[in-house]
Scaffold this active site. Structure first.
Site, PDB file in Angstrom:
ATOM      1  N   SER A  56      -1.529  -0.922  -5.744  1.00 29.30           N
ATOM      2  CA  SER A  56      -0.574   0.193  -5.717  1.00 29.30           C
ATOM      3  C   SER A  56       0.834  -0.187  -5.280  1.00 29.30           C
ATOM      4  O   SER A  56       1.728   0.665  -5.319  1.00 29.30           O
ATOM      5  CB  SER A  56      -1.092   1.317  -4.820  1.00 29.30           C
ATOM      6  OG  SER A  56      -2.101   2.039  -5.474  1.00 29.30           O
ATOM      7  N   LYS A  59       3.673   0.763  -7.509  1.00 24.90           N
ATOM      8  CA  LYS A  59       4.391   2.041  -7.502  1.00 24.90           C
ATOM      9  C   LYS A  59       5.819   1.927  -6.993  1.00 24.90           C
ATOM     10  O   LYS A  59       6.617   2.850  -7.178  1.00 24.90           O
ATOM     11  CB  LYS A  59       3.589   3.066  -6.701  1.00 24.90           C
ATOM     12  CG  LYS A  59       2.300   3.466  -7.426  1.00 24.90           C
ATOM     13  CD  LYS A  59       1.307   4.167  -6.537  1.00 24.90           C
ATOM     14  CE  LYS A  59       0.039   4.473  -7.347  1.00 24.90           C
ATOM     15  NZ  LYS A  59      -1.130   4.709  -6.495  1.00 24.90           N
ATOM     16  N   SER A 111       0.257   7.733  -2.481  1.00 22.36           N
ATOM     17  CA  SER A 111      -0.164   6.768  -3.502  1.00 22.36           C
ATOM     18  C   SER A 111      -0.921   7.434  -4.647  1.00 22.36           C
ATOM     19  O   SER A 111      -1.903   6.894  -5.174  1.00 22.36           O
ATOM     20  CB  SER A 111      -1.028   5.665  -2.872  1.00 22.36           C
ATOM     21  OG  SER A 111      -1.084   4.525  -3.702  1.00 22.36           O
TER      22      SER A 111
END
EC number: 3.4.16.4
Length: 366
Positions: A56, A59, A111
């Site tokens: 993640s 991102k 997230s």
């Protein structure tokens, strides 16, 4: 004798594979880096150019592209395909209308994988187009060992980055004040009916003095991935650890190393006089050249005397000249290595001399 040569060769390979830039901090991460968030100087690294899955932390780039291409007050209508994405989520509903600002907080604090896909479709209309923007942005900033195939970081063998590239991406993202404000927020209340309270998963904000971002990441294939930032004494540092069992402590050690060993050092000031340059056919025979920016650089003890400066300017310049015109460069070197190149500019305007003024000047000097 031959067996001793083989043993020596094996020892060299083993030792070279464990070499790090900076003292050995005994970190759990397979790959890591610490950079100065302003200049990008590498302060510590361990296998930082190795291509690895980054979960993640992807991102960070998703947010960067969204800030590049969108506006925080954009109203986004959630499409069916963005609902029920596996993994972490802010539980978007089909037809829900939510601002891009709220979505970015849901992306970076909670997230949300559903938010990542919703942002992609809003910005580009399709997942493939958004991923292309992510990859184009990566290449444009020098993150050359990165390839994105999705906006959230769910595992794909073709989705990878490096500790170095993630640090570059994060440094670029911090050029947006909105990004800095989002990732330093411990919590956020979104303007929606349900699931509207987002708290930040990044413990750096609570546990590290000066911690101000940025993103956690985890899949079974990537292991624990963490990008952390902290600011002290006028210096922001960015730490990245990939496949790190002790991820937060690894980054805290990196940040401690940077703040304990480097200081933000003044090199020159904006508007500082550097050279007089001859002007041809001007009402004045010269123009002052000054620096375009203020330049600080993180230095260890003993490095200040290794800083050298040189300039590259023409032998003269033809009038007219406008204040602020770029005329030449200033180069800054540390221990013989170029660390910065910046413009020199004209401190004032110099207009071209007309024929009458030239006639009287000739009489005056005869």
């Amino acid at each position: 004798m031959r067996i001793y040569k083989y043993i020596a060769l094996i020892l060299i390979i083993i030792l070279s594979s464990s070499i790090v830039y900076g003292e050995n901090l005994s970190l759990s991460a397979e790959s890591c880096i610490l950079i100065d968030g302003q200049t990008g100087r590498t302060l510590y690294e361990k296998d930082a150019h190795r291509k690895m899955p980054m979960a993640s932390t992807t991102k960070i780039m998703t947010a960067l592209v969204a800030l590049d291409k969108g506006s925080l007050d954009d109203k986004v209508v959630i499409k069916k395909e963005c609902v029920g994405i596996e993994g972490s989520s802010i539980y978007l509903k089909e037809g829900e209308i939510i601002t891009l600002e709220d979505m970015l907080y849901g992306l970076m604090l909670r997230s949300g994988n559903d938010v990542a896909e919703a942002i992609a479709l809003h910005i580009s209309g399709s997942m493939d187009s958004f991923v292309s923007l992510m990859n184009e942005k990566a290449k444009s900033i020098g993150a050359l060992n990165t390839n994105f195939v999705n906006p959230h970081g769910l595992h794909n063998d073709l989705h990878y980055s490096t500790a170095y590239d993630l640090a570059l991406i994060t440094k670029t993202a911090f050029s947006y004040d909105e990004f800095a404000n989002i990732v330093k927020s411990k919590s956020y209340m979104a303007d929606r009916m349900e699931n509207n309270y987002f708290y930040n998963k990044n413990k750096t904000l609570w546990e590290y003095n000066g911690g101000d971002g940025v993103k956690t990441g985890y899949t079974t294939k990537s292991g624990r991935c963490l990008v952390s930032s902290a600011s002290k004494n006028g210096m922001r540092l960015i730490a990245v650890s990939l496949r790190a069992g002790d991820w937060f402590n690894d980054n805290y050690k990196l940040l401690d190393y940077g703040f304990n060993n480097y200081k933000q050092s003044f090199i020159y000031d904006k508007g500082q006089f550097l050279k007089k340059l001859n002007v041809v056919n001007g009402v004045k025979g010269y123009v002052d050249l000054v620096t375009e920016k203020t330049f600080f650089y993180p230095l260890k003890e003993g490095e200040r005397e290794k800083i050298k400066i040189s300039v590259d300017i023409p032998s003269n310049v033809e009038a007219p000249i406008e204040k602020g015109d770029k005329i030449g460069y200033i180069y800054t070197y540390l221990d013989g290595n170029l660390i910065d190149k910046s413009d020199l500019t004209a401190k004032s305007s110099v207009r071209r001399i007309n024929s009458i003024e030239k006639f009287f000047n000739n009489i005056k000097f005869k």
